[in-house]
Design an enzyme around this catalytic site. Structure first.
Site, short mmCIF file in Angstrom:
data_model
loop_
_atom_site.label_atom_id
_atom_site.label_comp_id
_atom_site.label_asym_id
_atom_site.label_seq_id
_atom_site.Cartn_x
_atom_site.Cartn_y
_atom_site.Cartn_z
N LYS A 334 0.67 -1.03 -0.10
CA LYS A 334 -0.07 -0.02 0.02
C LYS A 334 0.91 1.17 0.00
CE LYS A 334 -2.94 0.52 3.56
NZ LYS A 334 -2.86 1.86 4.30
N SER A 335 1.90 1.27 0.83
CA SER A 335 2.77 2.53 0.84
C SER A 335 3.37 2.72 -0.29
CB SER A 335 3.73 2.32 1.92
OG SER A 335 3.53 2.18 3.19
N ARG A 339 2.73 6.12 -3.14
CA ARG A 339 4.14 6.68 -3.78
C ARG A 339 4.15 6.78 -5.24
NH1 ARG A 339 4.21 5.58 1.70
NH2 ARG A 339 5.49 6.98 3.15
N ARG A 435 -8.56 11.65 12.67
CA ARG A 435 -7.24 11.53 13.00
C ARG A 435 -6.30 12.91 12.98
NH1 ARG A 435 -5.48 6.30 9.40
NH2 ARG A 435 -3.47 6.60 10.63
N SER A 480 7.49 8.66 12.33
CA SER A 480 6.08 8.69 11.53
C SER A 480 6.74 8.70 10.20
CB SER A 480 5.19 9.62 11.93
OG SER A 480 4.35 9.60 10.64
N GLN A 482 4.91 8.75 7.59
CA GLN A 482 4.06 9.60 6.89
C GLN A 482 4.31 11.05 7.04
OE1 GLN A 482 -0.02 8.77 8.27
NE2 GLN A 482 0.05 6.79 7.12
N ASP A 628 2.11 -1.51 11.78
CA ASP A 628 0.61 -1.76 10.99
C ASP A 628 0.52 -3.31 11.40
OD1 ASP A 628 0.36 0.74 10.03
OD2 ASP A 628 1.09 0.27 8.18
C1 S3P Z 1 2.72 4.50 6.43
C2 S3P Z 1 3.27 4.95 7.37
C3 S3P Z 1 2.70 4.35 8.97
C4 S3P Z 1 1.72 3.31 8.73
C5 S3P Z 1 0.80 3.74 7.48
C6 S3P Z 1 1.52 3.69 6.19
C7 S3P Z 1 3.25 5.06 5.09
O1 S3P Z 1 2.01 5.43 9.42
O2 S3P Z 1 1.21 3.12 9.92
O3 S3P Z 1 -0.21 2.41 7.40
O4 S3P Z 1 2.83 4.68 3.92
O5 S3P Z 1 4.18 6.16 5.42
P1 S3P Z 1 3.01 6.54 10.40
O6 S3P Z 1 4.04 6.74 9.77
O7 S3P Z 1 2.19 7.55 10.60
O8 S3P Z 1 3.08 5.65 11.59
#
Ligand code: S3P
Length: 753
Positions: A334-335, A339, A435, A480, A482, A628
């Protein structure tokens, strides 16, 4: 339905007993409304038919004679007949009748409001104008349908000084018919309806009329296919009603027609010039927008819409026991999928992606770029072709960008949009809108961005375009990926260097993929940085399987005696392998086979066979690397001998749900011993593979995909059925989860609404 009981009207008068008025009567009757319903229509046959059908108790052709004792009057006549009707009403209504509420169902509101002002000298406080967004090409009371308004929207356009009690009564009337009632201004209503309803009707009338005048019309109609039928169904609608609408809403219709003609001219040119790129870009955007709009408007998730399941109504029932056997490939990461679209869109050239996750989260990202003018083909079986527009080629979207359930999309977009020339707004679903976003908004503001959030730093995010961003040196308060990625993406547009220090290693897909697109990102120790102002060059991307999705099968095998599962082509990036490390520490028999590197990311086939698990103290440094995976790991812990202790995981409380509490609540229902603390949990299992590890029960996933999937896997070692509610969001990350768990030997059935 009990809704009818909430309509506290003694006598309802429906003026105009056609399809709309008749269906209102019919819906109320079905809802159990016990008051009187009286009809008024110039056509005595319609009244007679209404009585015969049991829709109205009585009626007549003279309005004056029907008004007496009415508590609520609904004007359901064509727009241009409204003035005459209102005048008669003004004369017939007793002057001191403030409790009588008047509403209407007209398709344009400004014209009707103007008419009310002329007749009554202002819109009376007890008049609530409204418009049910429902209809049919059929007309007349015979076509009345009790379900016409069910799950349809009814827009009320109350004046600022409306009597609140009157508004509530009109609202209750429509709610009893099963409609979703909402409010907006008269102007907004007319603008929106011109585009979504009036324009399509005009086009349908025009197309049928144009073809009907041609000499070969009989052939045309005889051989007309489904497309013609679908497109022109509404051309069979009531001509008088539609004449009135176009006269009443002239300005808004003309402006929507201007936009449409401009679009048509562009397509004409593309056809004339054989411009295949322009055609595919338009059709692809439109085709996906068509699905996506349904999603948005019906509040269903993208995937759920395909399966015709309303969101939140998907329930899993897992039979106890079953096996965990076989070779399988879980969907793409997914990540990386998010991207790949983001960087592909901003690159120069065409990016071909394979292995793209066709889950709602990454599809939301893909759709958002389409809305910013990027031509994207696919996804078709994980393949996506992105026609990059370059760093400064995105266009302003025409409305808010909706990213569904996806925190990653919202946070990464925040950084990327902060660097654009245009304003934008990011919104999400109910879970995402709770969130925290200050974690990205605050550092972006330090870079010079202007971002507004809702109260408490929650979405929606409003990002002001055209800011001159400056690189910063940022010490992240939480681990994080993200936040880090958000700042790196903003950094692409910032003057100078953007440096981010992380308190613990987090996934580094952004850095790797930027490097893959030829954009240098440096790292030393816990800090990474890049220089703004560069460019991205398109290239192929092979997205491996998502280790987070693979985790459910790793845990399935780890807890089920006799199991043997191989998961193919899984991404084993060192910043993601906490689950492998933790399961191994617990005693799992797990091997990485066929290790290789694909497009800058390490990949392996993971084989796992059953071995008894023991409780452990989870090393704190593994927490961000398995962030996750904890819902599934909690299930592993519930099957291990002894206590597993997790600490330093407060981030779990701000995921798609509060995952510590959601899991604890579910474990409590299954009868698993546990203790919750602020930043973690202790879970104690019996570790006895001769007996079930826990009982069954009904669990609320809170709409969190990973909670739903974790408890599904738990069924392998339960003594009884586990029923899991609110599972539609599994489609955000793992659309074919149910097929795959069935394939490995579990019995999971899906119960829809
Ligand atoms: C992700 C980062 C993680 C993860 C999320 C996907 C990403 O969150 O929990 O499912 O794709 O960068 P955090 O970076 O906020 O922990």
């Amino acid at each position: 339905m009990s809704g009818g009981a909430d309509v506290d009207e003694s006598r309802l008068l429906i003026v105009g007993l056609g399809l709309i008025g008749g269906s209102l009567a019919s819906a109320l009757r079905f809802a159990g409304f016990e008051g009187q319903i009286v009809g008024c229509d110039p056509n005595p046959d319609e009244i007679a038919r209404g009585i015969e059908m049991g829709l109205i108790d009585s009626g007549g052709t003279e309005l004056g004679a029907q008004v007496a004792d009415a508590s609520l009057i609904v004007l359901a006549v064509p727009v241009l007949a409204m003035e005459t009707v209102m005048k008669t009403l003004a004369g017939a209504l007793p002057k001191a009748a403030p409790d009588v509420v008047i509403t209407d169902v007209g398709s344009t509101k400004a014209a009707i409001r103007a008419c009310a002002k002329r007749v009554f000298g202002g819109v009376p406080a007890n008049m609530v104008l409204g418009h049910p967004i429902a209809g049919s090409e059929k007309s007349g009371v015979s076509a009345a349908n009790p379900d016409l308004y069910r799950h349809h929207k009814v827009i009320l356009t109350p004046e600022p000084d409306v009597d609140e009690a009157a508004l509530a009564r009109v609202s209750a009337l429509w709610a009893a018919c099963g409609a979703d009632v909402l409010e907006m201004s008269v102007e907004h209503h007319d603008h929106v309806l011109a585009r979504t309803s009036h324009l399509p009707h005009l086009l349908a009338f025009s197309l049928v009329d144009t073809l009907a005048r041609q000499d070969d019309r009989l052939d045309i109609f005889r051989y007309a296919a489904g497309g013609f039928r679908d497109f022109t169904r509404i051309a069979g609608s009531d001509p008088v009603m539609w004449r009135d609408i176009f006269i009443a809403n002239r300005q808004a219709v003309l402006s929507s027609l201007d936009d449409f003609e401009a679009g048509l001219a562009r397509l004409r040119k593309a056809v004339e010039q054989g411009d295949s790129d322009a055609l595919i870009a338009t059709f692809d955007r439109a085709s996906h927008a068509r699905h996506y709009f349904d999603t948005l408007l019906n509040k269903t998730t993208y995937q759920a819409e395909y399966h015709m399941q309303p969101e939140g109504k998907v329930t899993y029932r897992v039979r106890p026991g079953g096996q965990a056997q076989g070779r399988l490939r879980v969907p793409g990461d997914k990540s990386m999928s998010h991207r790949s679209i983001m960087l592909g869109a901003l690159a120069d050239g065409v990016t071909e992606v394979k292995g793209f996750l066709e889950g709602e989260d990454s599809l939301a990202t893909l759709q958002a770029f389409r809305e910013m003018g990027v031509a994207i083909e696919g996804p078709h079986q994980g393949r996506v072709t992105i026609h990059g527009v370059g760093m400064h080629g995105l266009k302003a979207p025409s409305g808010p960008l909706y990213v569904g359930n996806s925190g990653t999309a919202m946070r990464l977009f925040a950084g990327l949009l902060a660097g654009q020339a245009f304003d934008s707004e990011l919104t999400g679903d109910e879970s995402l809108n709770k969130r925290p976003m200050a974690r990205v908004a605050d550092p972006l503001r330090l870079m010079g961005a202007t971002i507004d959030t809702a109260e408490g730093g929650r979405p929606p995010l409003n990002v002001r375009g055209g800011a001159a961003l400056k690189g910063i040196d940022y010490d992240m308060p939480m681990a994080s990926a993200q936040v880090k990625s958000c700042l790196l993406l903003a950094g692409l547009y910032a003057e100078g260097e953007t440096r981010v220090r992380e308190p613990a290693p987090t996934r580094d897909h952004t850095e790797r993929m930027l490097n893959g697109f030829g954009y240098p990102v440096s790292r030393e120790g816990d800090t990474c940085w890049l220089q703004g102002g560069g460019k991205l060059t398109a290239g192929p991307i092979d997205v491996p399987s998502d280790i987070s999705s693979a985790t459910f099968f790793l845990v399935a095998a780890a807890i089920t005696p006799g199991s043997d599962i191989t998961l193919e082509h899984v991404g084993i990036n060192p910043t993601r392998i906490g689950v492998i490390n933790i399961l191994t520490l617990m005693g799992a028999n797990l091997a990485l086979e066929n290790q290789r590197e694909v497009g800058g990311e390490p990949v392996a086939d993971i084989r796992i066979r059953y071995a008894p698990l023991s409780g452990i103290e989870i090393p704190v440094d593994q927490v961000p690397l398995a962030i996750d995976e904890f819902p599934a790991l909690f299930i592993a812990a519930a099957n291990a001998k002894g206590t597993t202790r997790l600490r330093g995981a407060e981030e779990l409380r701000v995921k798609e749900s509060d995952r510590i509490q959601a899991m604890a609540d579910g474990l409590a229902i299954l009868g698993v011993e546990h203790t919750v603390v602020a930043d973690g949990i202790d879970i104690t299992g019996n570790g006895d593979d001769q007996v079930a590890s826990y009982g069954g029960g009904r669990i609320d996933s809170l709409g969190d995909h990973r909670i739903a999937m974790a408890f599904a896997i738990a069924g392998l070692r339960a003594s009884d059925d586990i029923v899991i509610d609110d599972c539609a969001n599994v489609a955000t990350s793992f659309p074919d989860f149910v097929d795959l768990v069935t394939r490995v030997g579990m019995t999971l059935s899906v119960e829809g609404a």
